[in-house]
Motif scaffolding. Structure first.
Motif, mmCIF file in Angstrom:
data_model
loop_
_atom_site.group_PDB
_atom_site.id
_atom_site.type_symbol
_atom_site.label_atom_id
_atom_site.label_comp_id
_atom_site.label_asym_id
_atom_site.label_seq_id
_atom_site.Cartn_x
_atom_site.Cartn_y
_atom_site.Cartn_z
ATOM 1 N N HIS A 1 -47.843 97.174 16.189
ATOM 2 C CA HIS A 1 -48.951 96.475 16.855
ATOM 3 C C HIS A 1 -50.224 97.313 16.804
ATOM 4 O O HIS A 1 -51.309 96.785 16.504
ATOM 5 C CB HIS A 1 -48.615 96.175 18.315
ATOM 6 C CG HIS A 1 -49.826 95.765 19.109
ATOM 7 N ND1 HIS A 1 -50.403 94.521 19.000
ATOM 8 C CD2 HIS A 1 -50.614 96.481 19.964
ATOM 9 C CE1 HIS A 1 -51.485 94.463 19.761
ATOM 10 N NE2 HIS A 1 -51.632 95.634 20.371
ATOM 11 N N ASN A 2 -50.119 98.611 17.107
ATOM 12 C CA ASN A 2 -51.299 99.474 17.046
ATOM 13 C C ASN A 2 -51.970 99.396 15.671
ATOM 14 O O ASN A 2 -53.194 99.290 15.560
ATOM 15 C CB ASN A 2 -50.903 100.925 17.328
ATOM 16 C CG ASN A 2 -50.966 101.273 18.808
ATOM 17 O OD1 ASN A 2 -51.042 100.385 19.652
ATOM 18 N ND2 ASN A 2 -50.910 102.545 19.122
ATOM 19 N N LEU B 1 -58.007 100.206 22.116
ATOM 20 C CA LEU B 1 -56.656 99.732 21.823
ATOM 21 C C LEU B 1 -56.112 98.908 22.980
ATOM 22 O O LEU B 1 -56.124 99.352 24.134
ATOM 23 C CB LEU B 1 -55.724 100.908 21.546
ATOM 24 C CG LEU B 1 -55.845 101.610 20.195
ATOM 25 C CD1 LEU B 1 -54.943 102.838 20.155
ATOM 26 C CD2 LEU B 1 -55.498 100.661 19.053
ATOM 27 N N TYR C 1 -53.667 96.129 15.142
ATOM 28 C CA TYR C 1 -54.897 96.084 15.933
ATOM 29 C C TYR C 1 -56.026 96.807 15.197
ATOM 30 O O TYR C 1 -57.153 96.297 15.108
ATOM 31 C CB TYR C 1 -54.660 96.719 17.302
ATOM 32 C CG TYR C 1 -55.768 96.434 18.298
ATOM 33 C CD1 TYR C 1 -55.701 95.319 19.134
ATOM 34 C CD2 TYR C 1 -56.880 97.261 18.391
ATOM 35 C CE1 TYR C 1 -56.712 95.043 20.040
ATOM 36 C CE2 TYR C 1 -57.897 96.989 19.288
ATOM 37 C CZ TYR C 1 -57.810 95.882 20.115
ATOM 38 O OH TYR C 1 -58.830 95.604 20.997
ATOM 39 N N ASN D 1 -51.341 90.799 28.339
ATOM 40 C CA ASN D 1 -51.947 91.701 27.379
ATOM 41 C C ASN D 1 -52.322 93.030 28.005
ATOM 42 O O ASN D 1 -52.227 94.078 27.368
ATOM 43 C CB ASN D 1 -53.189 91.048 26.764
ATOM 44 C CG ASN D 1 -53.648 91.765 25.510
ATOM 45 O OD1 ASN D 1 -52.923 91.819 24.526
ATOM 46 N ND2 ASN D 1 -54.838 92.337 25.560
ATOM 47 N N ASN E 1 -56.960 94.542 12.177
ATOM 48 C CA ASN E 1 -57.566 93.242 12.468
ATOM 49 C C ASN E 1 -58.939 93.347 13.115
ATOM 50 O O ASN E 1 -59.833 92.556 12.817
ATOM 51 C CB ASN E 1 -56.645 92.425 13.375
ATOM 52 C CG ASN E 1 -55.375 91.991 12.666
ATOM 53 O OD1 ASN E 1 -55.337 91.898 11.443
ATOM 54 N ND2 ASN E 1 -54.331 91.754 13.428
#
Length: 346
Positions: free
Chosen positions: A293-294, A264, A297, A221, A300
């Motif tokens: 994905h950004n 981030l 993120y 990650n 979420n």
């Protein structure tokens, strides 16, 4: 089939584009007819356009003809309203500026009100002339009979309505023109819901990154090392709408790092080619899986569910990034990303 007035006055180039569209395979159609107010005019060759306040003065315009109005043909008013809503979404996809997007009057049947009535100042105020109506109709042609596309467009419109800025405001020449922090909790809330709606566009199109605790998104990650199976899955779905591995998306960062940007994970991208032009411009070039994905993120961990301490730090640029990615993916899904606004042949 019935005809309904949209109260949208067309620029000549939009009239030409709409006339070139073919809806023979659908239960709907569009046509253009001379507008009834006597307020909007164009030269016979369509090269110039004019507007007058008093229709009684129209005789002063020599060698002119009335501008066109968009007419929607459908089985009933409900279907016609749905068509007009998609067209409006297409107009905003051409240039997403909701704050200056005029709200025209509701549809009415062509037979409902005699054209002469619209000569009255009260009624001719129903009409607005705006750009990109032809492009909106092109979007309709590609989206009609695809509920997922139409819902994606509606969600995009809703996101813009909740909170948005114009693409011009994000141009690198301006650097940072908006403050990152607003103490108003209503702004935090609207910004969060605008981001959530934009992410929902991605879900509607089936282009979210699909991962889980049993199938993690990243092997590392911190370094942003993708799980190969997760990456392959999203790349294959993107490939179906024409996004290749070499296609990129520029994520806007302006001024000092915000608390949201600092959070981030992973932190993707390399400096966009224009970052040297202005010290306030720190934009990053990302792959599409990275950009998606950004956005996920932001949705979420910052914008949805119970608000976190980071929600208050959502900036106009976070919202713009979310909406720009949603817009990009809608247009690519429709096959319109590389189509010029007024290209009649594709």
């Amino acid at each position: 089939m019935k005809k309904y007035r949209s109260h949208l006055i067309l620029f000549h180039r939009d009239s030409a584009l709409i006339k070139s569209l073919n809806f023979d395979d659908h239960d709907i159609d569009l046509e253009v007819t001379p507008e009834p107010t006597g307020t909007f005019w164009k030269s016979a060759d369509g090269r110039s356009e004019s507007w007058i306040k008093d229709p009684q003065e129209s005789h002063r315009f020599e060698n002119t003809v009335p501008a066109d109005e968009l007419i929607i043909i459908a089985k009933n008013e409900g279907i016609a309203e749905d068509i007009l809503s998609t067209i409006k979404g297409g107009i905003l996809l051409a240039y997403p500026d909701f704050n200056n997007f005029p709200l025209v009057a509701d549809l009415n049947s062509v037979e409902e009100i005699q054209p002469e009535i619209y000569k009255d100042e009260y009624f001719n105020n129903y009409y607005k002339q705006i750009g990109h109506v032809g492009y909106g109709c092109r979007v309709l042609k590609e989206a009609y009979e695809r509920a997922d596309f139409q819902y994606a467009i509606e969600k995009f419109k809703l996101s813009l309505k909740i909170n948005s800025m114009t693409p011009d405001s994000a141009h690198p020449k301006h650097g940072q023109i908006f403050k990152h922090y607003d103490p108003d909790k209503s702004y935090h809330t609207s910004g969060a819901f605008a981001i959530t709606a934009a992410f929902s566009v991605v879900e509607e199109l089936g282009l979210e990154v699909r991962s889980s605790s049993k199938k993690p998104r990243f092997i590392d990650n911190e370094k942003g090392t993708w799980n190969p199976s997760v990456l392959h899955d999203i790349e294959e779905r993107l490939k179906k709408i024409g996004v290749t591995k070499i296609d990129t998306f520029d994520w806007i960062f302006r001024g000092d790092k915000t608390e949201v940007e600092k959070d981030l994970k992973p932190y993707f991208g390399f400096d966009s080619e224009w970052t040297k032009l202005n010290e306030d411009v720190r934009d990053k070039t990302l792959t599409f899986p990275e950009a998606i994905h950004n956005l996920s993120y932001l949705r979420n961990f910052i914008a949805s569910h119970k608000f976190s301490t980071l929600t208050q730090f959502i900036s106009p640029y976070d919202i713009f990034n979310a909406q720009s990615l949603a817009r990009n993916l809608i247009l690519r899904s429709l096959g319109l990303w590389k189509i010029e606004l007024y290209n009649h042949t594709n």
